[in-house]
Design a protein around this motif. Structure first.
Motif, PDB file in Angstrom:
ATOM      1  N   MET A 178      51.788  40.145  44.097  1.00 21.22           N
ATOM      2  CA  MET A 178      51.288  41.148  45.041  1.00 21.22           C
ATOM      3  C   MET A 178      51.102  42.488  44.331  1.00 21.22           C
ATOM      4  O   MET A 178      50.093  43.177  44.536  1.00 21.22           O
ATOM      5  N   SER A 179      52.037  42.847  43.485  1.00 18.66           N
ATOM      6  CA  SER A 179      51.960  44.114  42.774  1.00 18.66           C
ATOM      7  C   SER A 179      50.809  44.132  41.775  1.00 18.66           C
ATOM      8  O   SER A 179      50.075  45.131  41.663  1.00 18.66           O
ATOM      9  N   LEU A 180      50.625  43.034  41.047  1.00 20.99           N
ATOM     10  CA  LEU A 180      49.545  42.960  40.070  1.00 20.99           C
ATOM     11  C   LEU A 180      48.178  43.050  40.743  1.00 20.99           C
ATOM     12  O   LEU A 180      47.265  43.716  40.241  1.00 20.99           O
ATOM     13  N   VAL A 181      48.028  42.375  41.877  1.00 22.13           N
ATOM     14  CA  VAL A 181      46.767  42.443  42.624  1.00 22.13           C
ATOM     15  C   VAL A 181      46.526  43.867  43.106  1.00 22.13           C
ATOM     16  O   VAL A 181      45.409  44.397  43.022  1.00 22.13           O
ATOM     17  N   ASN A 182      47.575  44.514  43.578  1.00 16.54           N
ATOM     18  CA  ASN A 182      47.448  45.886  44.082  1.00 16.54           C
ATOM     19  C   ASN A 182      47.066  46.869  42.976  1.00 16.54           C
ATOM     20  O   ASN A 182      46.372  47.872  43.215  1.00 16.54           O
ATOM     21  N   LYS A 183      47.490  46.585  41.747  1.00 21.32           N
ATOM     22  CA  LYS A 183      47.177  47.466  40.624  1.00 21.32           C
ATOM     23  C   LYS A 183      45.811  47.185  40.010  1.00 21.32           C
ATOM     24  O   LYS A 183      45.387  47.878  39.083  1.00 21.32           O
ATOM     25  N   GLY A 184      45.140  46.139  40.513  1.00 21.79           N
ATOM     26  CA  GLY A 184      43.794  45.852  40.048  1.00 21.79           C
ATOM     27  C   GLY A 184      43.708  45.022  38.793  1.00 21.79           C
ATOM     28  O   GLY A 184      42.661  44.980  38.148  1.00 21.79           O
ATOM     29  N   PHE A 185      44.798  44.328  38.443  1.00 21.42           N
ATOM     30  CA  PHE A 185      44.744  43.479  37.262  1.00 21.42           C
ATOM     31  C   PHE A 185      43.867  42.251  37.531  1.00 21.42           C
ATOM     32  O   PHE A 185      44.007  41.609  38.579  1.00 21.42           O
ATOM     33  N   PRO A 186      42.981  41.899  36.621  1.00 23.54           N
ATOM     34  CA  PRO A 186      42.118  40.717  36.804  1.00 23.54           C
ATOM     35  C   PRO A 186      42.868  39.432  36.457  1.00 23.54           C
ATOM     36  O   PRO A 186      42.920  39.012  35.306  1.00 23.54           O
ATOM     37  N   LEU A 187      43.479  38.807  37.429  1.00 27.52           N
ATOM     38  CA  LEU A 187      44.291  37.616  37.209  1.00 27.52           C
ATOM     39  C   LEU A 187      43.399  36.380  37.037  1.00 27.52           C
ATOM     40  O   LEU A 187      42.373  36.244  37.705  1.00 27.52           O
ATOM     41  N   PRO A 188      43.786  35.441  36.178  1.00 26.37           N
ATOM     42  CA  PRO A 188      42.906  34.309  35.825  1.00 26.37           C
ATOM     43  C   PRO A 188      43.040  33.115  36.766  1.00 26.37           C
ATOM     44  O   PRO A 188      43.189  31.967  36.318  1.00 26.37           O
ATOM     45  N   GLY A 245      43.719  45.995  50.688  1.00 31.96           N
ATOM     46  CA  GLY A 245      42.504  46.779  50.569  1.00 31.96           C
ATOM     47  C   GLY A 245      41.972  46.864  49.161  1.00 31.96           C
ATOM     48  O   GLY A 245      41.355  47.868  48.769  1.00 31.96           O
ATOM     49  N   ARG A 246      42.173  45.800  48.374  1.00 33.15           N
ATOM     50  CA  ARG A 246      41.722  45.787  46.986  1.00 33.15           C
ATOM     51  C   ARG A 246      40.606  44.767  46.801  1.00 33.15           C
ATOM     52  O   ARG A 246      40.473  43.818  47.577  1.00 33.15           O
ATOM     53  N   SER A 247      39.814  44.948  45.758  1.00 38.23           N
ATOM     54  CA  SER A 247      38.817  43.954  45.387  1.00 38.23           C
ATOM     55  C   SER A 247      39.507  42.792  44.684  1.00 38.23           C
ATOM     56  O   SER A 247      40.493  42.987  43.956  1.00 38.23           O
ATOM     57  N   ASN A 248      39.000  41.589  44.918  1.00 36.43           N
ATOM     58  CA  ASN A 248      39.564  40.416  44.265  1.00 36.43           C
ATOM     59  C   ASN A 248      38.928  40.278  42.879  1.00 36.43           C
ATOM     60  O   ASN A 248      37.782  39.844  42.743  1.00 36.43           O
ATOM     61  N   LEU A 249      39.679  40.640  41.851  1.00 37.17           N
ATOM     62  CA  LEU A 249      39.158  40.645  40.491  1.00 37.17           C
ATOM     63  C   LEU A 249      39.564  39.403  39.699  1.00 37.17           C
ATOM     64  O   LEU A 249      39.485  39.398  38.472  1.00 37.17           O
ATOM     65  N   ALA A 250      40.015  38.363  40.406  1.00 35.06           N
ATOM     66  CA  ALA A 250      40.475  37.159  39.714  1.00 35.06           C
ATOM     67  C   ALA A 250      39.366  36.541  38.880  1.00 35.06           C
ATOM     68  O   ALA A 250      38.201  36.500  39.285  1.00 35.06           O
ATOM     69  N   LEU A 251      39.727  36.045  37.691  1.00 34.15           N
ATOM     70  CA  LEU A 251      38.778  35.454  36.753  1.00 34.15           C
ATOM     71  C   LEU A 251      38.804  33.925  36.860  1.00 34.15           C
ATOM     72  O   LEU A 251      39.854  33.324  37.098  1.00 34.15           O
ATOM     73  N   PRO A 252      37.655  33.266  36.640  1.00 35.94           N
ATOM     74  CA  PRO A 252      37.563  31.805  36.813  1.00 35.94           C
ATOM     75  C   PRO A 252      37.962  31.020  35.566  1.00 35.94           C
ATOM     76  O   PRO A 252      37.143  30.368  34.916  1.00 35.94           O
ATOM     77  N   VAL A 253      39.228  31.058  35.203  1.00 36.64           N
ATOM     78  CA  VAL A 253      39.724  30.273  34.071  1.00 36.64           C
ATOM     79  C   VAL A 253      40.011  28.845  34.553  1.00 36.64           C
ATOM     80  O   VAL A 253      40.764  28.656  35.512  1.00 36.64           O
ATOM     81  N   PRO A 254      39.445  27.824  33.916  1.00 36.23           N
ATOM     82  CA  PRO A 254      39.619  26.438  34.387  1.00 36.23           C
ATOM     83  C   PRO A 254      41.092  26.000  34.381  1.00 36.23           C
ATOM     84  O   PRO A 254      41.831  26.321  33.440  1.00 36.23           O
ATOM     85  N   PRO A 255      41.499  25.267  35.391  1.00 31.49           N
ATOM     86  CA  PRO A 255      42.888  24.778  35.441  1.00 31.49           C
ATOM     87  C   PRO A 255      43.268  23.932  34.229  1.00 31.49           C
ATOM     88  O   PRO A 255      44.441  23.898  33.847  1.00 31.49           O
TER      89      PRO A 255
END
Length: 307
Positions: A178-188, A245-255
């Motif tokens: 939750m914290s990483l998403v709130n800080k805008g980190f692009p999670l894979p 209220g953040r943009s979803n910056l998740a990256l499409p890294v294959p499982p």
């Protein structure tokens, strides 16, 4: 008015239970140290503690206290350590409770009694038990012994197995994400969209526990619980972004890359929890108790974001 004894009152679930129970029940507590509560009894949950004073005139015990997963486990025999609290300690408390005339004993167990994963299979149900780690094994053994004790003594046993519990004040991985998403980190995690995981907000869990204090159909039953809305990892990240209220910056890294990394780094179990599924079927709980989760999964995420 019922007299209710709560263990684990300073834990995550206990702290959310207290305000929901204090107006309807006379509450007492078993704690390891003095936390300033009224009607408090200082004792460990183990095979030797005497709970006679704490159990006087108690109608219902809600047992939340447990030895939970230890990140840096140092014990040479973790299973023995878990059993000492979760199995032997629970049975000691329940045996004394039955002797004291307690009517109902509610045991907050864990979905780990069922196992670690439902990848490639149907969701877990309440009749299954296949624990894999010391924590799950210790809880499964406690469940079995409690049900036997209930048959021998007539004390009513209620067992609740939650999956991952979250809500305001939650720690560990959920809070970190939750914290990483709130800080805008692009999670894979955008491409991890085929798995499904059951979660339960502490608000829905507390509602079920409250119902199990009084419901006649809860006697000697095992209940699974969830928000009744399972999410993929990608959906979880998307919802975390939405409620903050953040943009979803998740990256499409294959499982498949996560699986490869897990194998190479010896972290297969960690990766399996990230890309795999763990679902529970709460149909029996809903039908037996005429219950439905009062809060949606989005409600739960919103409350969690208020930390």
């Amino acid at each position: 008015m019922y007299n209710v004894l709560l263990t684990g009152s300073t834990g995550f679930v206990g702290q959310h239970l207290i305000p929901e129970l204090k107006d309807d029940y006379v509450l007492s507590y078993i704690n390891r140290s003095d936390n300033g509560y009224p009607n408090q009894h200082i004792a460990n949950i183990d095979a030797d503690s005497d709970y006679t004073r704490a159990l006087k005139e108690i109608n219902v015990v809600i047992h939340c206290a447990a030895r939970v997963h230890i990140m840096a486990e140092k014990s040479e025999s973790p299973l023995d350590e878990f059993r000492a609290v979760n199995t032997q300690g629970t049975l000691n408390l329940a045996t004394q409770a039955a002797r004291a005339g307690v009517k109902r004993f509610i045991f907050v167990s864990t979905i780990k009694v069922n196992g670690e994963s439902t990848t490639g299979r149907a969701p877990f149900n309440e009749q299954e038990s296949a624990p894999e780690d010391p924590y799950g094994i210790s809880k499964a053994e406690a469940e079995q012994q409690l049900l036997v004790l209930g048959k021998q003594t007539g004390m009513e046993i209620v067992i609740i197995r939650p999956p991952l519990i979250y809500g305001k004040g939650v720690k560990a991985n959920f809070a970190s994400l939750m914290s990483l998403v709130n800080k805008g980190f692009p999670l894979p995690f955008r491409a991890i969209n085929k798995n499904k995981r059951s979660l339960v907000s502490v608000y829905n869990l507390v509602d079920l526990i409250k119902l199990c204090i009084i419901h006649p159909n809860a006697v000697n039953q095992v209940f699974l619980v969830s928000d009744d809305h399972d999410l993929s990892t990608a959906e979880m990240i998307q919802l975390m972004a939405k409620v903050q209220g953040r943009s979803n910056l998740a990256l499409p890294v294959p499982p498949t890359l996560f699986s490869l990394a897990g194998s190479l780094l010896g972290k297969k179990q960690v990766v399996d929890r990230l890309i795999g599924s763990l679902q529970v079927d709460i149909t029996y709980t809903k039908n037996t108790l005429n219950w439905a989760p009062p809060y949606s999964v989005e409600d739960g995420f919103k409350f969690s974001a208020k930390n």
